[in-house]
Design an enzyme around this catalytic site. Structure first.
Site, PDB file in Angstrom:
ATOM      1  N   LYS A  55     -43.871  30.167  79.061  1.00  0.00           N
ATOM      2  CA  LYS A  55     -45.032  30.281  78.733  1.00  0.00           C
ATOM      3  C   LYS A  55     -46.420  29.483  79.223  1.00  0.00           C
ATOM      4  O   LYS A  55     -47.718  29.817  79.142  1.00  0.00           O
ATOM      5  CB  LYS A  55     -44.954  29.094  77.467  1.00  0.00           C
ATOM      6  CG  LYS A  55     -44.029  29.700  76.133  1.00  0.00           C
ATOM      7  CD  LYS A  55     -44.978  30.780  75.402  1.00  0.00           C
ATOM      8  CE  LYS A  55     -44.693  31.510  73.656  1.00  0.00           C
ATOM      9  NZ  LYS A  55     -45.380  33.093  73.631  1.00  0.00           N
ATOM     10  N   SER A 316     -35.382  33.073  78.927  1.00  0.00           N
ATOM     11  CA  SER A 316     -37.308  32.359  78.568  1.00  0.00           C
ATOM     12  C   SER A 316     -37.305  31.793  78.484  1.00  0.00           C
ATOM     13  O   SER A 316     -39.181  30.716  79.126  1.00  0.00           O
ATOM     14  CB  SER A 316     -37.576  33.452  77.247  1.00  0.00           C
ATOM     15  OG  SER A 316     -37.175  33.090  76.749  1.00  0.00           O
TER      16      SER A 316
END
Length: 527
Positions: A55, A316
């Site tokens: 992110k 991720s």
């Protein structure tokens, strides 16, 4: 597919400012998973970023683009954790005041991580959408810039740098790229850059079955509110995808698939076995998707294998709440299809446990729960590590006269009933309770039951394989007072370490019909 849209975001991603804080993460081989699915599988290790998730790419790019007057007003974000950490880190590096709204359900590890980066935290709402509403109300009052986690074009472009790196790191175009999907920001950005570089590469989005907001949007032709989502994969628990991320994903993704909680848990373990890292549930989604897609598309998988065209799965994030690992471990064997949970009816008589275990053959018992219910038949809750198909095992048990109910996909059974099998002895017979330990190895439980086979009826049995060096069993026996000494002599002869738990307050409270006067508890000296 619109080549114009892909080309536009490729250019945005090429101009993105991310590497002041982000790393170019490695693309690592996964030999065990590759052998399992039959295609070379590569893991894009975004869990190795400074914030342990991808992110910060989009967050830093977005904040870097803000004009000075907007920076002076500060920024606000809403996030379950990974976007929050990215915004907090980016704001700290750029000298911008940041206020982060986080759901009250956010794992503590993520809250502490954001605090450590210097951002102000406000916890509001029980899910992302409620938290986002609180953040937007703040923006209306304060004039701060709202850093949207998945619908801001600069955030999407920042995440798209992952796709550029994949293109730079591969000698040949990948056959398939699997991307986890929450609100769709990374899926949109990576799909755009991958499709711009490799137009023929399939890009597959992967969502949890209980939080499939992008799949619902694509089926409806617009973003829709799917209502309450499952919170296990909290990093992708989004009720409504972004309008921009939806439009891009609807056009650029070849398919969106869903996977179960059990499949995600199995993928967490698979990643650990490959690289000795523990991804968070959302971080393992793409790996779970690759495994599931291979099983659902055997012809396409075989074609890619023949051409030696690799697949890529994006790992991720790794901001996993430690307390959640127990649930992961408990469910991963079911997710791999290596375990079955069964309710089996057996005769209520001495030796029936042993006969049942022998009928299981080479299948290892992972869990065995039983309580005498005072009827001619006994119902046992059993977990079995499969060496054959589940259907074959059920057929074999049926041929031997056992009534079988498959509970492997029953959430109530998996979450609750496996821990509730028990209760008080319904008869007035004299019951003694013992805790045993024995070396855990294949066939150990069958050996244990074979040794215990005798004249005393088993009234309660609880066993779980915890992958430890020693197996542990709590068992109840119907032992008349006159047989007390002979029974203990028998236990001593077995060679198993045991502890008399009959007078244990917990057992008295939940397993005994009434307090039983007993002699001083005995403990064996066997090792």
């Amino acid at each position: 597919m619109s080549e114009g849209l892909a080309a536009e975001f490729l250019q945005r991603a090429l101009r993105a400012q991310v590497y002041d804080v982000a790393k170019r993460t490695p693309l690592e081989k996964a030999p065990k998973l590759s052998a399992r699915i039959g295609v070379p599988l590569l893991l894009k290790r975004e869990d190795l970023q400074p914030t342990f998730a991808f992110k910060l790419r989009g967050a830093y790019n977005c904040l870097h683009q803000l004009p000075a007057e907007q920076r002076a007003n500060g920024v606000v974000a809403a996030s379950a954790g990974n976007h929050a950490q990215g915004v907090a880190l980016a704001a700290r590096e750029l000298g911008i005041a940041a206020r982060i709204y986080m759901p009250r359900t956010t794992p503590e590890i993520k809250v502490r991580a954001v605090e450590a980066l210097g951002a102000e935290i406000v916890q509001a709402g029980d899910d992302y959408d409620a938290t986002c509403a609180a953040a937007m109300a703040d923006v209306e009052k304060s004039g701060a810039y709202f850093v949207h986690p998945f619908n801001d074009p600069d955030v999407i472009a920042g995440q798209g740098t992952i796709g550029i790196e994949i293109g730079q790191q591969m000698a040949k175009p990948p056959a398939v790229v699997f991307i986890p999907v929450g609100g769709g920001g990374m899926a949109a950005g990576v799909a755009a850059t991958v499709k711009a570089i490799y137009p023929n590469t399939k890009v597959i989005g992967v969502e949890p079955e209980d939080a499939a907001s992008m799949k619902a949007a694509i089926e409806a032709g617009k973003p829709v509110d799917i209502g309450a989502t499952g919170m296990f994969a909290d990093g992708v628990a989004v009720r409504i995808v972004g309008s921009r991320s939806y439009a891009m994903c609807a056009e650029l993704l070849d398919e969106v698939i869903t996977v179960s909680v059990d499949e995600v848990c199995a993928a967490v373990r698979s990643v650990f076995e490959e690289v000795r890292a523990v991804p968070e549930p959302a971080g393992a989604l793409a790996v779970a998707g690759a495994i599931a897609w291979a099983a659902r598309h055997p012809e396409a998988t075989a074609a890619d294998a023949a051409d030696q065209r690799a697949w890529v799965a994006i790992v991720s994030g790794a901001n996993v709440n430690f307390d959640r690992l127990g649930h992961v471990v408990e469910r991963c064997a079911l997710g791999d299809g290596n375990e079955a949970l069964l309710a089996v009816t057996i005769p209520e008589r001495p030796g029936s446990f042993l006969e049942f275990c022998r009928t299981l053959g080479d299948c290892s018992v992972s869990e065995f729960n039983y309580r005498n219910n005072g009827t001619p038949d006994a119902r046992v809750f059993v977990g079995v590590r499969l060496r054959e198909s589940e259907a074959t095992l059920e057929d074999r048990l049926g041929e031997r006269g056992y009534e079988v109910i498959d509970l492997s996909r029953n959430e109530v059974a998996k979450l609750h009933l496996r821990h509730l099998v028990g209760g008080c002895l319904p008869t007035g017979e004299r019951e003694r309770l013992y805790r045993f330990e024995f070396p855990e190895r294949p066939g150990a439980l069958l050996e244990f039951l074979t040794v215990l086979a005798g004249r005393w009826s088993i009234s309660l049995f609880h066993y779980r394989n915890h992958a430890a060096a020693h197996g542990r069993v709590l068992a109840g026996f119907l032992v008349p007072e006159a047989d007390e000494d002979r029974f203990h002599a028998f236990l001593d002869e077995t060679g198993y370490h045991y502890t008399d738990e009959t007078d244990n307050p917990a057992c008295q409270a939940f397993l005994s019909a009434a307090p039983v006067a007993v002699a001083k508890p005995r403990v064996s000296v066997a090792g």
